[in-house]
Design a protein around this motif. Structure first.
Motif, PDB file in Angstrom:
ATOM      1  N   GLY A  62       0.815  -1.209   0.000  1.00  0.00           N
ATOM      2  CA  GLY A  62       0.000   0.000   0.000  1.00  0.00           C
ATOM      3  C   GLY A  62       0.846   1.254   0.000  1.00  0.00           C
ATOM      4  N   MET A  63       1.941   1.232   0.773  1.00  0.00           N
ATOM      5  CA  MET A  63       2.839   2.388   0.808  1.00  0.00           C
ATOM      6  C   MET A  63       3.563   2.561  -0.524  1.00  0.00           C
ATOM      7  N   LEU A  64       3.912   1.457  -1.174  1.00  0.00           N
ATOM      8  CA  LEU A  64       4.550   1.557  -2.488  1.00  0.00           C
ATOM      9  C   LEU A  64       3.617   2.242  -3.485  1.00  0.00           C
ATOM     10  N   ALA A  65       2.331   1.887  -3.438  1.00  0.00           N
ATOM     11  CA  ALA A  65       1.357   2.529  -4.322  1.00  0.00           C
ATOM     12  C   ALA A  65       1.148   3.989  -3.934  1.00  0.00           C
ATOM     13  N   LEU A  66       1.071   4.261  -2.636  1.00  0.00           N
ATOM     14  CA  LEU A  66       0.867   5.636  -2.173  1.00  0.00           C
ATOM     15  C   LEU A  66       2.017   6.536  -2.596  1.00  0.00           C
ATOM     16  N   THR A  67       3.228   6.007  -2.553  1.00  0.00           N
ATOM     17  CA  THR A  67       4.402   6.793  -2.936  1.00  0.00           C
ATOM     18  C   THR A  67       4.344   7.235  -4.388  1.00  0.00           C
ATOM     19  N   MET A  68       3.666   6.460  -5.223  1.00  0.00           N
ATOM     20  CA  MET A  68       3.568   6.801  -6.636  1.00  0.00           C
ATOM     21  C   MET A  68       2.699   8.037  -6.878  1.00  0.00           C
ATOM     22  N   GLY A 140       6.559  -7.625 -12.254  1.00  0.00           N
ATOM     23  CA  GLY A 140       5.252  -7.169 -12.718  1.00  0.00           C
ATOM     24  C   GLY A 140       4.646  -6.147 -11.774  1.00  0.00           C
ATOM     25  N   ALA A 141       4.802  -6.367 -10.478  1.00  0.00           N
ATOM     26  CA  ALA A 141       4.290  -5.422  -9.488  1.00  0.00           C
ATOM     27  C   ALA A 141       4.995  -4.078  -9.606  1.00  0.00           C
ATOM     28  N   MET A 142       6.316  -4.106  -9.792  1.00  0.00           N
ATOM     29  CA  MET A 142       7.056  -2.860  -9.960  1.00  0.00           C
ATOM     30  C   MET A 142       6.593  -2.126 -11.221  1.00  0.00           C
ATOM     31  N   GLY A 143       6.309  -2.886 -12.263  1.00  0.00           N
ATOM     32  CA  GLY A 143       5.814  -2.276 -13.498  1.00  0.00           C
ATOM     33  C   GLY A 143       4.471  -1.598 -13.308  1.00  0.00           C
ATOM     34  N   LEU A 144       3.568  -2.245 -12.556  1.00  0.00           N
ATOM     35  CA  LEU A 144       2.269  -1.632 -12.281  1.00  0.00           C
ATOM     36  C   LEU A 144       2.423  -0.343 -11.486  1.00  0.00           C
ATOM     37  N   LEU A 182      -7.692   8.346   0.612  1.00  0.00           N
ATOM     38  CA  LEU A 182      -8.957   7.653   0.389  1.00  0.00           C
ATOM     39  C   LEU A 182      -8.689   6.416  -0.463  1.00  0.00           C
ATOM     40  N   SER A 183      -7.796   5.580   0.039  1.00  0.00           N
ATOM     41  CA  SER A 183      -7.399   4.361  -0.648  1.00  0.00           C
ATOM     42  C   SER A 183      -7.279   3.246   0.375  1.00  0.00           C
ATOM     43  N   ASN A 184      -6.937   2.066  -0.097  1.00  0.00           N
ATOM     44  CA  ASN A 184      -6.780   0.930   0.815  1.00  0.00           C
ATOM     45  C   ASN A 184      -5.331   0.738   1.240  1.00  0.00           C
ATOM     46  N   ALA A 185      -4.555   1.829   1.219  1.00  0.00           N
ATOM     47  CA  ALA A 185      -3.146   1.727   1.591  1.00  0.00           C
ATOM     48  C   ALA A 185      -2.969   1.314   3.043  1.00  0.00           C
ATOM     49  N   PHE A 186      -3.848   1.775   3.930  1.00  0.00           N
ATOM     50  CA  PHE A 186      -3.671   1.549   5.360  1.00  0.00           C
ATOM     51  C   PHE A 186      -4.712   0.631   5.984  1.00  0.00           C
ATOM     52  N   ASN A 203     -10.921   3.721  -6.282  1.00  0.00           N
ATOM     53  CA  ASN A 203      -9.747   4.574  -6.408  1.00  0.00           C
ATOM     54  C   ASN A 203      -8.684   3.848  -7.236  1.00  0.00           C
ATOM     55  N   PRO A 204      -8.148   4.481  -8.289  1.00  0.00           N
ATOM     56  CA  PRO A 204      -7.109   3.817  -9.103  1.00  0.00           C
ATOM     57  C   PRO A 204      -5.932   3.325  -8.274  1.00  0.00           C
ATOM     58  N   MET A 205      -5.568   4.074  -7.231  1.00  0.00           N
ATOM     59  CA  MET A 205      -4.463   3.654  -6.388  1.00  0.00           C
ATOM     60  C   MET A 205      -4.795   2.363  -5.635  1.00  0.00           C
ATOM     61  N   SER A 206      -6.052   2.230  -5.202  1.00  0.00           N
ATOM     62  CA  SER A 206      -6.475   1.009  -4.527  1.00  0.00           C
ATOM     63  C   SER A 206      -6.405  -0.183  -5.463  1.00  0.00           C
ATOM     64  N   GLN A 207      -6.794   0.022  -6.716  1.00  0.00           N
ATOM     65  CA  GLN A 207      -6.727  -1.054  -7.691  1.00  0.00           C
ATOM     66  C   GLN A 207      -5.289  -1.525  -7.880  1.00  0.00           C
ATOM     67  N   THR A 208      -4.370  -0.573  -7.975  1.00  0.00           N
ATOM     68  CA  THR A 208      -2.958  -0.936  -8.119  1.00  0.00           C
ATOM     69  C   THR A 208      -2.452  -1.632  -6.869  1.00  0.00           C
ATOM     70  N   ALA A 209      -2.783  -1.092  -5.691  1.00  0.00           N
ATOM     71  CA  ALA A 209      -2.317  -1.697  -4.445  1.00  0.00           C
ATOM     72  C   ALA A 209      -2.835  -3.126  -4.296  1.00  0.00           C
ATOM     73  N   THR A 210      -4.103  -3.362  -4.636  1.00  0.00           N
ATOM     74  CA  THR A 210      -4.677  -4.705  -4.528  1.00  0.00           C
ATOM     75  C   THR A 210      -4.008  -5.665  -5.493  1.00  0.00           C
ATOM     76  N   ALA A 211      -3.772  -5.219  -6.736  1.00  0.00           N
ATOM     77  CA  ALA A 211      -3.105  -6.070  -7.718  1.00  0.00           C
ATOM     78  C   ALA A 211      -1.669  -6.376  -7.295  1.00  0.00           C
ATOM     79  N   VAL A 212      -0.991  -5.381  -6.743  1.00  0.00           N
ATOM     80  CA  VAL A 212       0.386  -5.582  -6.288  1.00  0.00           C
ATOM     81  C   VAL A 212       0.419  -6.558  -5.112  1.00  0.00           C
ATOM     82  N   ARG A 213      -0.513  -6.425  -4.184  1.00  0.00           N
ATOM     83  CA  ARG A 213      -0.580  -7.374  -3.065  1.00  0.00           C
ATOM     84  C   ARG A 213      -0.803  -8.795  -3.568  1.00  0.00           C
ATOM     85  N   ASP A 214      -1.638  -8.930  -4.604  1.00  0.00           N
ATOM     86  CA  ASP A 214      -1.890 -10.258  -5.165  1.00  0.00           C
ATOM     87  C   ASP A 214      -0.624 -10.822  -5.797  1.00  0.00           C
TER      88      ASP A 214
END
Length: 253
Positions: A62-68, A140-144, A182-186, A203-214
């Motif tokens: 979540g923090m990786l996505a938030l940093t973006m 792949g996660a880094m690419g997303l 307003l994301s699922n980072a935390f 939230n687009p960031m939540s979508q990325t965070a969820t995909a990265v977690r997967d």
């Protein structure tokens, strides 16, 4: 023509990288700030409402996505400062490919973003977080994450061209905070009120965070979010990249 555009863009990229050497404090702050947030939420504030499993394994992606999404103000200020001082007007009077200044600025930002991912990932490993999905899934996660950053970056460049003045950047930059928090980072959306959870999930960031977690095979990851993690940034790029290029082309010479 393409070779000339690439050469001009690389020249502008080197110009931006040269600024790093003159402003090392700014670079260090941009790298350290996400680390401070990770340590604060992971060990001081706590959290993890609705999270099953180890919270650090949930928090780090979540923090990786938030940093973006954060740190765009550096690019926005650089663009508006060049506009305000007439630097871009001088560049546009040269035999240079249209948009090379913006591409160079974005390339330098992406290099710094990649460095930020490396630093934050290393800190995550030091805290005990692990990526369990394998090397391919990790890349792949880094690419997303970088795709999300690239989309957010061009939104920032467009808003900087609209603002036009460095002092107006703060007013625009504050718009990033709602998107970030307003994301699922935390916390998991399931633990939030229905309307808020729905907004967070979209939230687009939540979508990325969820995909990265997967891809990391960690808590909070859900299959099926990969397409949204790709589609959202591409949709944002399809809107804001041409708007930024068109706005740059319309600047008075």
């Amino acid at each position: 023509m393409t070779a000339c555009a690439l050469t001009d863009s690389w020249t502008m990229t080197r110009r931006e990288l040269a600024r790093w050497a003159r402003q090392p404090v700014t670079v260090v702050v941009n790298l350290v700030f996400p680390v401070m947030l990770l340590l604060m939420f992971g060990h001081l504030v706590g959290g993890g409402r609705g999270v099953s499993g180890d919270y650090v394994d949930y928090l780090v992606p979540g923090m990786l996505a938030l940093t973006m999404a954060f740190g765009l103000e550096g690019t926005m200020i650089a663009v508006t400062r060049d506009l305000d001082k007439g630097v871009i007007d001088r560049f546009r009077s040269l035999p240079m490919a249209d948009g090379a200044v913006l591409v160079g600025r974005s390339a330098a930002d992406m290099l710094q973003s990649a460095a930020g991912l490396v630093v934050l990932t290393a800190v995550g490993y030091a805290l005990g977080w692990r990526a369990h999905g394998g090397a391919g899934a990790f890349l792949g996660a880094m690419g997303l994450l970088l795709l999300l950053r690239f989309a957010m970056l061009w939104i920032g460049i467009f808003l900087a061209l609209v603002a036009g003045k460095p002092e107006l950047v703060q007013a625009v930059q504050i718009l990033v905070w709602p998107v970030g928090f307003l994301s699922n980072a935390f916390a998991a959306p399931d633990s939030m009120p229905g309307w808020l959870g729905t907004a967070v999930e979209w939230n687009p960031m939540s979508q990325t965070a969820t995909a990265v977690r997967d891809l990391f095979d960690g808590p909070g990851g859900e299959p099926g979010h990969l397409w949204a993690a790709v589609a959202w940034p591409l949709a944002l790029l399809a809107v804001f990249f041409p708007l930024a290029v068109r706005g740059f082309a319309r600047l008075s010479r």
